[in-house]
Scaffold this motif. Structure first.
Motif, mmCIF file in Angstrom:
data_model
loop_
_atom_site.group_PDB
_atom_site.id
_atom_site.type_symbol
_atom_site.label_atom_id
_atom_site.label_comp_id
_atom_site.label_asym_id
_atom_site.label_seq_id
_atom_site.Cartn_x
_atom_site.Cartn_y
_atom_site.Cartn_z
ATOM 1 N N VAL A 57 -29.826 23.631 114.684
ATOM 2 C CA VAL A 57 -28.631 24.485 114.706
ATOM 3 C C VAL A 57 -27.367 23.677 114.422
ATOM 4 C CG1 VAL A 57 -27.177 25.889 116.234
ATOM 5 C CG2 VAL A 57 -29.637 26.274 116.168
ATOM 6 N N VAL A 58 -27.326 22.444 114.919
ATOM 7 C CA VAL A 58 -26.162 21.575 114.704
ATOM 8 C C VAL A 58 -26.059 21.130 113.250
ATOM 9 C CG1 VAL A 58 -25.240 19.292 115.301
ATOM 10 C CG2 VAL A 58 -25.997 20.820 117.088
ATOM 11 N N GLY A 59 -27.182 21.153 112.548
ATOM 12 C CA GLY A 59 -27.156 20.778 111.134
ATOM 13 C C GLY A 59 -27.931 19.520 110.801
ATOM 14 N N ILE A 60 -28.629 18.979 111.753
ATOM 15 C CA ILE A 60 -29.477 17.819 111.492
ATOM 16 C C ILE A 60 -30.693 18.320 110.715
ATOM 17 C CG2 ILE A 60 -30.882 16.015 112.576
ATOM 18 C CD1 ILE A 60 -29.012 16.228 115.017
ATOM 19 N N GLY A 87 -34.892 30.286 110.997
ATOM 20 C CA GLY A 87 -33.793 31.182 111.389
ATOM 21 C C GLY A 87 -32.472 30.767 110.771
ATOM 22 N N VAL A 88 -32.184 29.479 110.778
ATOM 23 C CA VAL A 88 -30.928 28.980 110.191
ATOM 24 C C VAL A 88 -30.921 29.247 108.689
ATOM 25 C CG1 VAL A 88 -29.657 26.855 109.655
ATOM 26 C CG2 VAL A 88 -30.431 27.275 111.986
ATOM 27 N N ASN A 89 -32.060 29.022 108.035
ATOM 28 C CA ASN A 89 -32.137 29.262 106.588
ATOM 29 C C ASN A 89 -31.963 30.737 106.257
ATOM 30 O OD1 ASN A 89 -32.442 26.568 105.945
ATOM 31 N ND2 ASN A 89 -34.691 26.661 105.997
ATOM 32 N N MET A 90 -32.443 31.625 107.130
ATOM 33 C CA MET A 90 -32.288 33.067 106.897
ATOM 34 C C MET A 90 -30.830 33.481 107.003
ATOM 35 S SD MET A 90 -35.605 34.711 108.810
ATOM 36 C CE MET A 90 -34.986 36.378 108.621
ATOM 37 N N LEU A 91 -30.058 32.791 107.840
ATOM 38 C CA LEU A 91 -28.653 33.139 108.027
ATOM 39 C C LEU A 91 -27.757 32.642 106.900
ATOM 40 C CD1 LEU A 91 -28.345 32.503 111.866
ATOM 41 C CD2 LEU A 91 -28.499 34.711 110.673
#
Length: 168
Positions: A40-43, A163-167
């Motif tokens: 979520v932080v971007g790592i 989930g992050v990629n879907m957003l």
């Protein structure tokens, strides 16, 4: 959770993996939430997952080694007094309900089952120390806990990445 995300985000980009490793060592956060926070932080997901797994595994390893040393000392002291290693019934009555659940799961599923599923009851650090206290092999606990920590970390890290990629 927000504080853990803020903590990791506040670190310089090159050190955020270290923040995830520290978060992974926290009971109830462990590899599964640590890896998700890192993503979520971007790592990058592989780095976040690996950092969370290493942090969780190192903490678990330290606690297992301490529990094993304590058990060996306690068993040695009882042996010197001429008592057996059998559990004292009075002590059994004072166990917490959580510890009883872990003991029942340990008796039913053994080290592999508790290592893979025990994180639903208590953190891997606590369940691993309990299993060693129950008399399980230190090396078996360490091996199976690493398998469990890895599976949970990869699973949740992958779900977070999806989930992050879907957003985006």
């Amino acid at each position: 959770m927000d504080q853990l995300i803020d903590f990791t985000s506040s670190l310089p980009g090159a050190l955020q993996w270290l923040g995830v490793m520290l978060i992974g060592a926290i009971p109830f956060v462990e590899s599964y939430l640590g890896s998700a926070i890192g993503v979520v932080v971007g790592i990058p997901a592989p780095i976040a997952i690996l950092a969370a797994i290493v942090g969780n595994a190192v903490c678990m390893l330290v606690l297992v080694l301490l529990a094993d040393a304590g058990r060996r000392k306690a068993v040695g002291a009882r042996g010197a007094r001429g008592t057996t290693d059998a559990e004292d019934p009075e002590r059994a009555e004072t166990r917490s309900r959580k510890k009883e659940k872990v003991k029942r799961a340990f008796d039913r599923f053994g080290v592999p089952g508790v290592s893979l599923l025990g994180q639903w009851l208590l953190p891997s650090q606590i369940t691993s120390a309990m299993m060693v206290g129950f008399g399980a092999s230190r090396n078996a606990v360490i091996g199976w806990q690493i398998v469990g920590i890895t599976l949970w970390g990869v699973g949740f890290g992958t779900l977070a990445a999806l989930g992050v990629n879907m957003l985006r």
